[in-house]
Design a protein around this motif. Structure first.
Motif, PDB file in Angstrom:
ATOM      1  N   GLY A   1       0.794  -1.212   0.000  1.00 46.53           N
ATOM      2  CA  GLY A   1       0.000   0.000   0.000  1.00 46.53           C
ATOM      3  C   GLY A   1       0.833   1.271   0.000  1.00 46.53           C
ATOM      4  N   HIS A   2       1.999   1.256  -0.630  1.00 43.45           N
ATOM      5  CA  HIS A   2       2.922   2.388  -0.589  1.00 43.45           C
ATOM      6  C   HIS A   2       3.052   3.083  -1.940  1.00 43.45           C
ATOM      7  N   GLY A   3       1.967   3.425  -2.566  1.00 45.43           N
ATOM      8  CA  GLY A   3       2.055   4.134  -3.836  1.00 45.43           C
ATOM      9  C   GLY A   3       2.680   3.281  -4.913  1.00 45.43           C
ATOM     10  N   TRP A   4       3.690   3.792  -5.575  1.00 45.37           N
ATOM     11  CA  TRP A   4       4.305   3.096  -6.706  1.00 45.37           C
ATOM     12  C   TRP A   4       5.544   2.319  -6.311  1.00 45.37           C
ATOM     13  N   ALA A   5       5.632   1.884  -5.083  1.00 42.36           N
ATOM     14  CA  ALA A   5       6.797   1.124  -4.632  1.00 42.36           C
ATOM     15  C   ALA A   5       6.783  -0.280  -5.217  1.00 42.36           C
ATOM     16  N   ARG A   6       7.975  -0.776  -5.499  1.00 46.31           N
ATOM     17  CA  ARG A   6       8.120  -2.155  -5.970  1.00 46.31           C
ATOM     18  C   ARG A   6       8.945  -2.906  -4.934  1.00 46.31           C
ATOM     19  N   SER A   7       8.791  -4.198  -4.906  1.00 44.51           N
ATOM     20  CA  SER A   7       9.512  -5.022  -3.950  1.00 44.51           C
ATOM     21  C   SER A   7      10.785  -5.552  -4.603  1.00 44.51           C
ATOM     22  N   GLU A   8      11.891  -5.497  -3.860  1.00 44.04           N
ATOM     23  CA  GLU A   8      13.169  -6.030  -4.349  1.00 44.04           C
ATOM     24  C   GLU A   8      13.788  -6.885  -3.256  1.00 44.04           C
ATOM     25  N   ASP A   9      14.228  -8.075  -3.642  1.00 40.43           N
ATOM     26  CA  ASP A   9      14.955  -8.957  -2.728  1.00 40.43           C
ATOM     27  C   ASP A   9      16.438  -8.801  -2.978  1.00 40.43           C
ATOM     28  N   GLY A  10      17.201  -8.813  -1.915  1.00 35.61           N
ATOM     29  CA  GLY A  10      18.652  -8.712  -2.041  1.00 35.61           C
ATOM     30  C   GLY A  10      19.312  -9.466  -0.917  1.00 35.61           C
ATOM     31  N   PRO A  11      20.642  -9.491  -0.904  1.00 40.95           N
ATOM     32  CA  PRO A  11      21.351 -10.192   0.169  1.00 40.95           C
ATOM     33  C   PRO A  11      21.116  -9.542   1.533  1.00 40.95           C
ATOM     34  N   ASP A  12      20.677  -8.290   1.516  1.00 39.21           N
ATOM     35  CA  ASP A  12      20.429  -7.573   2.764  1.00 39.21           C
ATOM     36  C   ASP A  12      18.950  -7.563   3.148  1.00 39.21           C
ATOM     37  N   GLY A  13      18.139  -8.416   2.521  1.00 37.43           N
ATOM     38  CA  GLY A  13      16.734  -8.534   2.882  1.00 37.43           C
ATOM     39  C   GLY A  13      15.809  -8.046   1.782  1.00 37.43           C
ATOM     40  N   GLU A  14      14.523  -7.941   2.127  1.00 38.57           N
ATOM     41  CA  GLU A  14      13.522  -7.476   1.171  1.00 38.57           C
ATOM     42  C   GLU A  14      13.262  -5.994   1.402  1.00 38.57           C
ATOM     43  N   TRP A  15      13.207  -5.253   0.306  1.00 39.01           N
ATOM     44  CA  TRP A  15      13.047  -3.803   0.368  1.00 39.01           C
ATOM     45  C   TRP A  15      11.893  -3.349  -0.508  1.00 39.01           C
ATOM     46  N   LEU A  16      11.256  -2.279  -0.121  1.00 33.72           N
ATOM     47  CA  LEU A  16      10.316  -1.591  -0.987  1.00 33.72           C
ATOM     48  C   LEU A  16      11.070  -0.406  -1.567  1.00 33.72           C
ATOM     49  N   VAL A  17      11.011  -0.252  -2.878  1.00 32.29           N
ATOM     50  CA  VAL A  17      11.813   0.754  -3.570  1.00 32.29           C
ATOM     51  C   VAL A  17      10.906   1.588  -4.461  1.00 32.29           C
ATOM     52  N   ARG A  18      11.102   2.885  -4.425  1.00 32.45           N
ATOM     53  CA  ARG A  18      10.345   3.790  -5.285  1.00 32.45           C
ATOM     54  C   ARG A  18      11.338   4.683  -6.024  1.00 32.45           C
ATOM     55  N   THR A  19      11.167   4.821  -7.323  1.00 32.27           N
ATOM     56  CA  THR A  19      11.996   5.705  -8.139  1.00 32.27           C
ATOM     57  C   THR A  19      11.413   7.106  -8.090  1.00 32.27           C
ATOM     58  N   VAL A  20      12.266   8.096  -7.874  1.00 28.63           N
ATOM     59  CA  VAL A  20      11.838   9.484  -7.811  1.00 28.63           C
ATOM     60  C   VAL A  20      12.478  10.223  -8.977  1.00 28.63           C
ATOM     61  N   SER A  21      11.652  10.911  -9.765  1.00 33.78           N
ATOM     62  CA  SER A  21      12.192  11.645 -10.915  1.00 33.78           C
ATOM     63  C   SER A  21      12.890  12.914 -10.439  1.00 33.78           C
ATOM     64  N   GLY A  22      13.749  13.438 -11.261  1.00 31.41           N
ATOM     65  CA  GLY A  22      14.450  14.666 -10.915  1.00 31.41           C
ATOM     66  C   GLY A  22      13.518  15.849 -10.743  1.00 31.41           C
ATOM     67  N   ALA A  23      12.449  15.888 -11.514  1.00 28.46           N
ATOM     68  CA  ALA A  23      11.501  16.997 -11.422  1.00 28.46           C
ATOM     69  C   ALA A  23      10.736  16.985 -10.099  1.00 28.46           C
ATOM     70  N   ALA A  24      10.644  15.817  -9.461  1.00 29.59           N
ATOM     71  CA  ALA A  24       9.871  15.701  -8.225  1.00 29.59           C
ATOM     72  C   ALA A  24      10.703  15.969  -6.971  1.00 29.59           C
TER      73      ALA A  24
END
Length: 97
Positions: free
Chosen positions: A18-41
């Motif tokens: 429920g975090h807007g446009w966040a995507r889930s990413e798994d990595g060696p350091d755990g699971e993360w929610l990641v959102r890309t922010v444009s330069g204009a924002a």
């Protein structure tokens, strides 16, 4: 007269966590929610934990927080895209100032 022939859009499920446009990413350091922010924002200056350099306003970057948390302000970190991608090889730096 109202239009009655408008197409009805099916209700879409909310994004992961429920975090807007966040995507889930798994990595060696755990699971993360990641959102890309444009330069204009971007309007503030942040410090990247990967390289300890500033992310200035107008610079595109990513915001990441642990998936187990709900994205509170204390848990979110702003990273350069390249630093986020290479965090498995490098890891976060300690602040030098």
């Amino acid at each position: 007269m109202p239009r009655r022939n408008r197409p009805h859009r099916p209700e879409q499920p909310s994004p992961i966590g429920g975090h807007g446009w966040a995507r889930s990413e798994d990595g060696p350091d755990g699971e993360w929610l990641v959102r890309t922010v444009s330069g204009a924002a971007t309007t503030k200056t942040y410090r990247c934990p990967g390289c300890d350099h500033e992310i200035r306003p107008g610079t595109a970057h990513v915001v990441a927080w642990p998936a187990a948390d709900y994205g509170s302000v204390e848990d979110r970190r702003h990273w350069h895209q390249a630093c986020w991608s290479s965090r498995g090889r490098r890891g976060p730096t300690s602040r030098r100032w």
